[in-house]
Design an enzyme around this catalytic site. Structure first.
Site, PDB file in Angstrom:
ATOM      1  CD  GLU A  89       7.334  -5.315  -1.441  1.00 40.65           C
ATOM      2  OE1 GLU A  89       7.628  -4.446  -2.300  1.00 40.65           O
ATOM      3  OE2 GLU A  89       8.165  -6.102  -0.985  1.00 40.65           O
TER       4      GLU A  89
ATOM      5  CB  VAL B  94      -1.469   2.704   5.366  1.00 37.55           C
ATOM      6  CG1 VAL B  94      -1.993   1.445   6.060  1.00 37.55           C
ATOM      7  CG2 VAL B  94      -2.622   3.642   5.050  1.00 37.55           C
ATOM      8  N   GLY B  95       1.741   2.389   5.783  1.00 36.72           N
ATOM      9  CA  GLY B  95       2.885   1.530   6.087  1.00 36.72           C
ATOM     10  C   GLY B  95       3.510   1.859   7.436  1.00 36.72           C
TER      11      GLY B  95
ATOM     12  N   GLY C  38       0.826  -1.205   0.000  1.00 33.41           N
ATOM     13  CA  GLY C  38       0.000   0.000   0.000  1.00 33.41           C
ATOM     14  C   GLY C  38       0.855   1.248   0.000  1.00 33.41           C
ATOM     15  CG  ASN C  39      -0.857   4.830   1.674  1.00 32.57           C
ATOM     16  OD1 ASN C  39      -0.497   5.035   2.830  1.00 32.57           O
ATOM     17  ND2 ASN C  39      -2.146   4.675   1.350  1.00 32.57           N
TER      18      ASN C  39
ATOM     19  CB  CYS D  91       3.154   0.379  -6.606  1.00 35.79           C
ATOM     20  SG  CYS D  91       3.659  -1.295  -7.032  1.00 35.79           S
TER      21      CYS D  91
END
Length: 489
Positions: free
Chosen positions: A210, A192-193, A188-189, A244
């Site tokens: 990732e 949020v990571g 994700g982004n 991505c």
């Protein structure tokens, strides 16, 4: 007890039975997963069509075909991957058995993303199964139809206790992250990571993140511009730019900017017709929130190509922006949509400096016929991956690790890298209760002579063939049994 807690508890209980570990079980589950992809091809494609307007052919090309390849590779190589891995020894351990034994981590949490909801959710699951783990699968709630297919159909093919599917939104994900896992795999982004990493840190749980970033694309003035632009156009506008590793922006010299614009325009027309809105191979933005976010990025730049949009259907045409500045809105975050800014630089040195001022990207693209230029960019920049003279296709190479660095993520996967990432590589050394004389050098009282022999045996690492090792072993045995013990006393 919450639904999420129960799923994790059942997965751990199933893992502790040991049934996920035998090679036969892993292969059977992987083959069942492959059968699911083939038998449920229609349901998978219909769900993605509803979520992202992907065509059936596009779903196979960008989602399920790669998963099938990963499964075939894992089934073929799994016996080799799980086997003990011999390692080099020093003289002190030359008579011992020394090896690395991959073992399962335990229960893995896989949090998928919405842009390629099958590829980035099931591919880590393949690695988790291959490594002998249990895994809780959390598909993205944004792709509601795809998540429903996973929840309803996947348990009919693979062990539903070892590999449960948990659906839901933010609150359900937060509840999952409150549980203790042995590894968390998030796609994700970066915002949020950070939250995922923070939650995992409370349990000292390792993570694979990732993420993404602004992947630059440098086009050298001496390259074949029509071919370069055709490949960049494909890489950028596939999945409506929601990739991505899509090229986020172009860097080129002012002298070729108009030519680049011309060739990209030709490629857009060739791929998606005069009216991409009616083209079955052109996707849609996932929802109106992202639609508005992307459209706001165009406000302070000049639209050179495209620009058409329809909020009611979340349609944004393939768009190229020029007169883009470093402080333009479109350069402040990863675009994740069908906007392609062009910034001009004086040459490769300025391009490198520009790239290095930003966060390390997930991918970096170079288009040049000159190997020296390519190697210079590789040597003087850092990114998760690098690809010269094409876009995206490095993702399809299972022999390459796929992952980010710095702000674009940590950890890698694909092929054997998935297996290793989701395994504990356990160091093992097995000695015999013999040749105790060799050990005298390590026992107190410590003397200069003992230190001399310890340095010799530990620090000397000659490259010996089989005959040399056998000869040395025989010599050590004699020394240990006769001379060394007497000498050290």
């Amino acid at each position: 007890m919450s639904r999420e807690q129960k799923a994790v508890e059942r997965a751990r209980k199933a893992f502790l039975t040991g049934r996920s570990k035998p090679l036969e079980h892993r292969i059977r589950q992987l083959k069942n997963l492959q059968r699911f992809l083939l038998e449920r091809e229609k349901e998978i494609a219909e769900a993605i069509k509803k979520d992202l307007n992907k065509s059936e052919a596009g779903t196979q090309l960008y989602e399920t075909m790669g998963l099938e390849g990963e499964i075939v590779l894992a089934v073929k190589k799994l016996a080799e991957w799980v086997a003990p891995r011999p390692v080099e020894k020093n003289l002190l351990t030359i008579s011992d058995t020394v090896y690395i034994q991959p073992e399962p981590l335990g229960v893995v949490l896989i949090i998928g993303a919405w842009n390629y909801p099958w590829a980035v959710t099931i591919q880590p699951l393949i690695g988790a199964i291959a490594a002998g783990n249990a895994a809780v699968v959390k598909p993205s709630e944004v792709c509601v139809h795809t998540a429903k297919v996973m929840e309803d159909l996947l348990p009919a093919y693979i062990d539903k206790e070892l590999y449960p599917v948990v659906t839901g939104g933010v609150s359900e994900t937060q509840e999952l992250l409150r549980q203790r896992f042995d590894h968390v795999f998030y796609t994700g982004n970066s915002m949020v990571g950070k939250l995922v990493m923070e939650a995992a840190a409370k349990h000292l749980t390792p993570v694979t993140l990732e993420l993404g970033g602004k992947s630059p694309c440098y086009i050298d003035k001496n390259c074949d511009i029509p071919i370069a632009c055709r490949r960049v156009t494909w890489g950028k506008y596939s999945n409506c730019g929601q990739t991505c590793i899509a090229p986020d922006y172009i860097l080129c010299e002012p002298s070729i900017q108009d030519r680049v614009l011309e060739e990209i325009k030709k490629s857009i027309k060739a791929f998606y017709t005069e009216d991409p809105k009616t083209c079955p191979d052109y996707g849609r933005i996932i929802n109106q929130r992202h639609f508005k976010r992307i459209m706001a990025m165009t406000e302070d730049s000049t639209i050179a190509i495209g620009g058409d949009s329809d909020e009611s259907t979340c349609y944004i045409a393939p768009t190229v922006l020029k007169d883009v500045q470093v402080n333009s809105k479109v350069m402040q975050e990863e675009i994740f949509g069908p906007l392609l800014p062009i910034l001009t630089v004086s040459g490769v040195d300025e391009a490198i400096n520009f790239i290095n001022k930003g966060e390390k990207p997930l991918a970096l693209y170079i288009f040049s016929p000159d190997d020296k230029v390519i190697k210079k960019v590789i040597a003087e920049t850092s990114s998760g991956g690098v690809l010269a003279n094409d876009c995206l296709v490095h993702y399809s190479v299972s022999a390459l690790p796929f992952g980010g660095v710095g702000n674009s993520g940590m950890g890698s996967y694909h092929g054997k890298f998935s297996f290793d990432n989701l395994s504990h590589l356990r160091g093992c050394l097995i000695k015999q209760l013999k040749m105790e004389g060799v050990n005298d050098m390590r026992y107190p009282p410590h003397t200069a002579k003992k230190l001399f022999w310890a340095r010799f045996f530990i620090l000397k690492n000659p490259d010996l063939g089989w005959l040399g090792r056998m000869t040395l072993l025989a010599i050590i045995a004699v020394v240990a049994a006769v001379a060394l013990q007497r000498y050290l006393q």
